[in-house]
Design an enzyme around this catalytic site. Structure first.
Site, PDB file in Angstrom:
ATOM      1  N   SER A   1       0.801  -1.158   0.095  1.00  0.00           N
ATOM      2  CA  SER A   1       0.150  -0.041  -0.100  1.00  0.00           C
ATOM      3  C   SER A   1       0.848   1.415  -0.102  1.00  0.00           C
ATOM      4  O   SER A   1       1.645   1.560  -0.750  1.00  0.00           O
ATOM      5  CB  SER A   1      -0.892   0.010   1.055  1.00  0.00           C
TER       6      SER A   1
ATOM      7  N   ASP B   1      -5.935  -3.902  -1.847  1.00  0.00           N
ATOM      8  CA  ASP B   1      -4.612  -3.561  -0.882  1.00  0.00           C
ATOM      9  C   ASP B   1      -4.059  -5.026  -0.299  1.00  0.00           C
ATOM     10  O   ASP B   1      -4.723  -5.710   0.163  1.00  0.00           O
ATOM     11  CB  ASP B   1      -5.262  -2.583   0.119  1.00  0.00           C
TER      12      ASP B   1
END
Length: 318
Positions: free
Chosen positions: A45, A162
Site C-alpha cells: 500500500s 490492497d
C-alpha cells in the site's frame, strides 16, 4: 542507499497505513544520510508507493519533497476521481495517472535499481499475491486499492486489492527475495501490546467525523490487521523493527495534510534505531565470507513462493 550487491543483503520492508505511511519518507532520509545499503525492498500500500520510489533510484529527500507537495489539499483533490459505485468510491484512474507521471507509464520491475516486491490480495481466491514483475504502475495501483475506497484491479481472473488485507508488513516476502537481514517499518498500531485488565498502551485510531458505530467497525478491521501482522512478524523475525510514534487521529484516509509532522516522526524513529542498525551491519561484516556462497545459490534459484502465494505473470501486469 540502493546497493543490490552489498554483502549485508539488507531488505527494507515498508508497511501499509495510508497517511501514516508518510513516515516512511523520514525513515528513508536517515538511511540515506547514514549510507545504509539496501539490497531488496518489499512494500504494501503506502509503503509500496514509497518503496517503489526508492527502488526506482529517487533520493530520499526528493521523495520527501514530492510527498510534502502531494499533501497540499489542491493536489490531493486532483487525485480524487469520485465515481461512487458498488465497486468503490473512486475508480483509481487518476491515481494510476499520477504513478505514470512520476515513474513512467512503461516502467517495469526489471528496470528498477534493486529487486522490489509489492503485495496485493486477490478477492476471488482470498489469497495473497506477490507483484514483482511486469508493469510497476499497475502493481502500485493494486497494492494501494483499499477495499471499498478504490475499485479492485482486474488481472486475468484475479481481482486485486490492497495487500494490507493479508500482509501489511511483508517481512516474509523480503526474506524469500533473498534478504539476509531486515529493517521493517510498521506504521499501524500494534494492539498485541495491550492487555484486557490493564491500562491501554496502544489506543485505537480515531478518524475524525466518524460516528461511534463507524469507529467500532473501523477499529475491528485494524484489530484483525494488527493480529495478523504480529503473527507474520513473529515468523519473519526482522532484525530491526521500527514503529514510529504517530498520532492516533492520523489514519488511512485522514492526515495527509500533515506530511511534515509525519515525516519528522519517521525520522525520529529511524534515528532511535541507528544503534541497532549499525550493530546489524557490524555483524554482517563479520559473517560476510561465509554467507557469500549461500547468497549466490539463492540468487540462482530466484524468489521462492510459499504455498498460498501467487505470483502474477509479467505479461498480465503489462
Amino acid at each position: 542507499m540502493i546497493d543490490p550487491s552489498h554483502p549485508a543483503q539488507i531488505g527494507l520492508v515498508l508497511g501499509g497505513g495510508g497517511a501514516r505511511g508518510l513516515a516512511h519518507a523520514g525513515v528513508l532520509k536517515v538511511l540515506d544520510r547514514e549510507g545504509i545499503p539496501i539490497s531488496f525492498i518489499a512494500g504494501t500500500s503506502m509503503g509500496g508507493l514509497v518503496g517503489t520510489a526508492y527502488a526506482a533510484g529517487v533520493p530520499a529527500r526528493a521523495i520527501e519533497a514530492e510527498l510534502i507537495d502531494l499533501s497540499r489539499r489542491s493536489r490531493l483533490i486532483q487525485l480524487a476521481d469520485w465515481l461512487p459505485s458498488l465497486a468503490g468510491l473512486f475508480s483509481g484512474n487518476r491515481l494510476q495517472e499520477y504513478f505514470a507521471r512520476w515513474f513512467g507509464v512503461d516502467r517495469t520491475f526489471g528496470e528498477l535499481a534493486c529487486p522490489l516486491a509489492l503485495t496485493a490480495t486477490d478477492l476471488r481466491s482470498g489469497r495473497e499475491v506477490i507483484l514483482d514483475a511486469g508493469s510497476v504502475i499497475q502493481a502500485m495501483r493494486a497494492t494501494m486499492s483499499i477495499p471499498g475506497i478504490y475499485q479492485a484491479v482486474q488481472v486475468g481472473q484475479k481481482r486485486l486489492v490492497d495487500g494490507g488485507v493479508l500482509n501489511n508488513v511483508p517481512a516474509d516476502v523480503a526474506r524469500r527475495m533473498g534478504a539476509k537481514r531486515l529493517i521493517a517499518v510498521d506504521v499501524l498500531p500494534s494492539f498485541d501490546q495491550n492487555r484486557p485488565d490493564a491500562p491501554v498502551v496502544e489506543p485505537q485510531l480515531m478518524p475524525p467525523m466518524f460516528p461511534p458505530v463507524a469507529r467500532d467497525i473501523w477499529h475491528t478491521i485494524f484489530l484483525s490487521i494488527s493480529a495478523l501482522t504480529a503473527y507474520r512478524l513473529a515468523e519473519a523475525q526482522p532484525e530491526v523493527l521500527l514503529r514510529p510514534a504517530l498520532p492516533q487521529d492520523v489514519t488511512l484516509l485522514f492526515g495527509f495534510t500533515r506530511a511534515d509532522e509525519l515525516i519528522a516522526l519517521g525520522e525520529q524513529a529511524a534515528e532511535a534505531a541507528l544503534p541497532d542498525i549499525r550493530r546489524m551491519l557490524a555483524e554482517a561484516a563479520e559473517t560476510a565470507p561465509t554467507e557469500a556462497a549461500s547468497t549466490d545459490a539463492f540468487a540462482q534459484a530466484g524468489f521462492q513462493a510459499e504455498d498460498g502465494d501467487t505470483q502474477v505473470e509479467p505479461e498480465a501486469l503489462g
